[in-house]
Design an enzyme around this catalytic site. Structure first.
Site, PDB file in Angstrom:
ATOM      1  N   LYS A 111      10.906  10.334   1.914  1.00  0.00           N
ATOM      2  CA  LYS A 111      10.401   8.858   1.901  1.00  0.00           C
ATOM      3  C   LYS A 111       9.670   8.476   0.722  1.00  0.00           C
ATOM      4  CE  LYS A 111       6.458  10.423   4.679  1.00  0.00           C
ATOM      5  NZ  LYS A 111       5.899  10.849   6.203  1.00  0.00           N
ATOM      6  N   ARG A 114       0.635   6.975  17.490  1.00  0.00           N
ATOM      7  CA  ARG A 114       1.100   6.152  16.107  1.00  0.00           C
ATOM      8  C   ARG A 114       2.635   5.332  16.759  1.00  0.00           C
ATOM      9  NH1 ARG A 114       2.175   8.438  10.174  1.00  0.00           N
ATOM     10  NH2 ARG A 114       3.904   9.689  11.387  1.00  0.00           N
ATOM     11  N   HIS A 124       4.836  14.806  16.231  1.00  0.00           N
ATOM     12  CA  HIS A 124       4.268  14.745  14.812  1.00  0.00           C
ATOM     13  C   HIS A 124       2.527  15.107  15.187  1.00  0.00           C
ATOM     14  CE1 HIS A 124       3.713  14.260  10.464  1.00  0.00           C
ATOM     15  NE2 HIS A 124       2.933  13.198  10.806  1.00  0.00           N
ATOM     16  N   ARG A 129      10.009  19.745   9.096  1.00  0.00           N
ATOM     17  CA  ARG A 129      10.106  18.605   8.067  1.00  0.00           C
ATOM     18  C   ARG A 129       9.195  18.854   7.061  1.00  0.00           C
ATOM     19  NH1 ARG A 129       9.139  16.413  13.348  1.00  0.00           N
ATOM     20  NH2 ARG A 129       6.930  15.869  12.787  1.00  0.00           N
ATOM     21  N   TYR A 155     -14.196  -3.067 -21.254  1.00  0.00           N
ATOM     22  CA  TYR A 155     -14.704  -4.253 -20.516  1.00  0.00           C
ATOM     23  C   TYR A 155     -16.137  -3.790 -19.867  1.00  0.00           C
ATOM     24  CZ  TYR A 155     -10.096  -6.464 -20.474  1.00  0.00           C
ATOM     25  OH  TYR A 155      -8.649  -6.940 -20.723  1.00  0.00           O
ATOM     26  N   CYS A 211      -8.493   0.078 -18.174  1.00  0.00           N
ATOM     27  CA  CYS A 211      -7.846  -1.317 -18.203  1.00  0.00           C
ATOM     28  C   CYS A 211      -6.588  -1.317 -17.534  1.00  0.00           C
ATOM     29  CB  CYS A 211      -7.660  -1.738 -19.706  1.00  0.00           C
ATOM     30  SG  CYS A 211      -9.139  -1.728 -20.713  1.00  0.00           S
ATOM     31  N   ASP A 214      -3.497  -1.310 -19.030  1.00  0.00           N
ATOM     32  CA  ASP A 214      -2.420  -0.961 -19.649  1.00  0.00           C
ATOM     33  C   ASP A 214      -3.024   0.295 -20.615  1.00  0.00           C
ATOM     34  OD1 ASP A 214      -0.640  -3.098 -18.593  1.00  0.00           O
ATOM     35  OD2 ASP A 214      -2.019  -4.158 -20.022  1.00  0.00           O
TER      36      ASP A 214
END
Ligand SMILES: *Cc1c(COP(=O)(O)O)cnc(C)c1O
Length: 385
Positions: free
Chosen positions: A38, A136, A164, A217, A263, A309, A311
Site C-alpha cells: 500500500k 478500526r 489486525h 502480511r 529564514y 526551506c 526546496d
C-alpha cells in the site's frame, strides 16, 4: 526513463527487499507471505517492489485502497490481490471483473456487497475482517456467527478471514494476548479449511512466529525497517534498509562569524564557517522538524543548520569542499549510517511515516542485483525458526 537535472534522489536497493522477504519466507515456513504494498509500497515505488517480490515467490499482494488494486491490475500484475481497507458499492462489479479480493469490514458492508454483486460476473472474492481489539474496521467478535451465516446464504467466494493487532510491536501486551484469544475462539467455529487465515503484520511475524496461520502480511519490514525499536532490538535478523536518500552540494561559501542564515535568521555563525547548500527541502519530504539533524559528508556527520526551506537547506561543513560533493541524508557512508529510525526519533514520529512523506519530486532510482555488503545478513547466532 525520465531525466533528472537535480542530484537529489532516493536509491532503492531491491536486493535488500529480496533478502528481507527471504527472511520472512524462511521464518514463516509453509505460510504465504502476503507483501503489503500500500501507499506506493511505503513510498518505495510499487511496480518495482512488486516485480521484485513476485520474482522471489510472492503469490499475493495487499493494498489499502480499491484504486491501488486497480492500478496494479492496469499494469499487468495478475497475482492475488487483497484490498485491506473499505471498498464502496460501485467497486464491487469492478472487483469481480478484475479478480480483486475485497475485505468485508462489517455486517452492513456484507449486505451492501450482496446487493451490488453482478450475477453474470465471476463470484466476488472476500476476506472477512474481524475486529478483535484494534477498533478500526471489522465485524465485532459477537457478530461473527451472523457474518458466517450471511456469507453462507449469499453468493460470495469466502476466501479468507483475518484480524489486525494493535500492539504487536510492544513487549508483553495484554491487549495482544486478548486479541489472540478472541481470534482463536472464532477460528474454532470456522469449520472451513479452504478459508485462508492470517493475523500477523511484520511485528507479529517477527515476535510471535507461532501465529503464522496460513499467511502473514508483511509491510514495513519488507523494506528493511523495524516496526518499533523494541522489535528491532529483539529480532534475530538484521533487516536490510532498502531506501537511501542522497544529494550533492550545489553551493559552498564561507559564513563569517556573526552572520546568520536562512529564514528567520535563526542560526548565527560563532566563528567563520563553511556552509554548503543542498537541493532538498520540505517539499521533498525533508520536513522542517529535521533542522539540526545530521547528514553524512565524506563519511562524517555534519548538521543541518538554520531553517529548512521548501526546496533547499544548508549544512555546516568541517572544511571547505567542492560543489558536487556527495551528501548522504539517509543511508551509509564509510562507517557512519543514518537510519530512517533516526529521522523518526528527531521528528517524534514512527519510521513508517518517513518514506511515505518523501514526495514524488524525489526520483526513485533502483539498484537491482546489487550486493548488500554493508550489514551482515544474520544478526546473531540465534537460530531461525
Ligand atoms: C498496513 C497493514 C499491514 C502491514 O503492517 P506492517 O506493520 O507494515 O507490517 C498488515 N495488515 C493490515 C490490515 C495493514 O493495514
Amino acid at each position: 526513463m525520465t531525466e533528472n537535472y537535480r542530484p537529489t534522489k532516493a536509491v532503492i536497493n531491491l536486493t535488500a527487499i529480496k533478502n528481507n522477504l527471504t527472511y520472512f519466507q524462511e521464518k514463516s515456513g509453509d505460510a504465504e507471505v502476503i507483501a503489503v504494498v500500500k501507499a506506493d509500497a511505503y513510498g518505495h515505488g510499487v511496480l518495482e517492489v512488486v516485480e521484485t517480490v513476485i520474482e522471489n515467490g510472492v503469490r499475493m499482494l495487499a493494498v489499502a485502497t480499491p484504486d491501488e488494486a486497480l492500478f496494479l491490475r492496469k499494469h499487468g500484475i495478475d497475482i492475488e490481490l487483497l484490498v485491506l481497507g473499505a471498498t464502496p458499492s460501485q467497486f464491487i462489479p469492478i472487483a469481480q471483473k478484475h479478480n480483486i479480493t475485497v475485505t468485508a469490514i462489517s455486517l452492513d458492508w456484507l449486505s451492501m456487497a450482496a446487493m451490488h454483486v453482478e450475477q453474470e460476473l465471476a463470484t466476488l472474492k472476500i476476506h472477512l475482517k474481524v475486529d478483535t481489539g484494534m477498533r478500526r474496521i471489522g465485524v465485532q467478535v459477537d457478530e461473527v456467527d451472523e457474518a458466517f451465516g450471511f456469507i453462507a446464504d449469499h453468493d460470495f467466494d469466502f476466501k479468507g478471514i483475518f484480524t489486525h493487532f494493535a500492539t504487536a510491536d510492544e513487549k508483553d501486551s495484554p491487549l495482544f494476548n486478548q486479541q489472540v484469544n478472541a481470534m482463536n475462539t472464532i477460528l474454532d467455529k470456522l469449520n472451513n479449511s479452504t478459508v485462508m487465515v492470517h493475523v500477523s503484520n511484520s511485528a507479529a511475524a517477527i515476535m510471535h512466529p507461532n501465529l503464522v496461520c496460513d499467511a502473514v502480511r508483511i509491510g514495513i519490514s519488507l523494506y528493511g525497517i523495524a516496526p518499533s525499536p523494541y522489535v528491532g532490538e529483539e529480532m534475530d535478523f538484521n533487516l536490510q534498509p532498502a531506501l537511501s536518500l542522497e544529494t550533492e552540494m550545489i553551493h559552498v561559501k564561507k559564513l563569517k562569524a556573526g552572520e546568520a542564515l536562512s529564514y528567520g535568521a535563526t542560526y548565527r555563525a560563532e566563528q567563520d564557517e563553511w556552509i554548503a547548500t543542498i537541493p532538498i527541502g520540505y517539499a521533498d519530504g525533508m520536513l522542517r522538524g529535521l533542522q539540526g539533524q545530521d547528514v553524512l559528508v565524506k563519511g562524517q556527520r555534519v548538521p543541518i543548520v538554520g531553517r529548512i526551506c521548501m526546496d533547499q537547506c544548508m549544512i555546516r561543513l568541517a572544511e571547505r569542499l567542492p560543489i558536487g560533493e556527495k551528501v548522504q541524508l539517509i543511508g551509509r557512508q564509510g562507517d557512519q549510517q543514518i537510519l530512517i529510525d533516526e529521522w523518526a526519533k528527531k521528528l517524534d514520529t514512527i519510521p513508517y511515516e518517513i518514506p511515505c512523506v518523501l514526495t514524488k519530486r524525489v526520483p526513485r532510482i533502483y539498484l537491482r542485483g546489487a550486493e548488500f555488503s554493508d550489514l551482515s545478513f544474520q544478526k546473531s547466532d540465534k537460530m531461525l525458526r
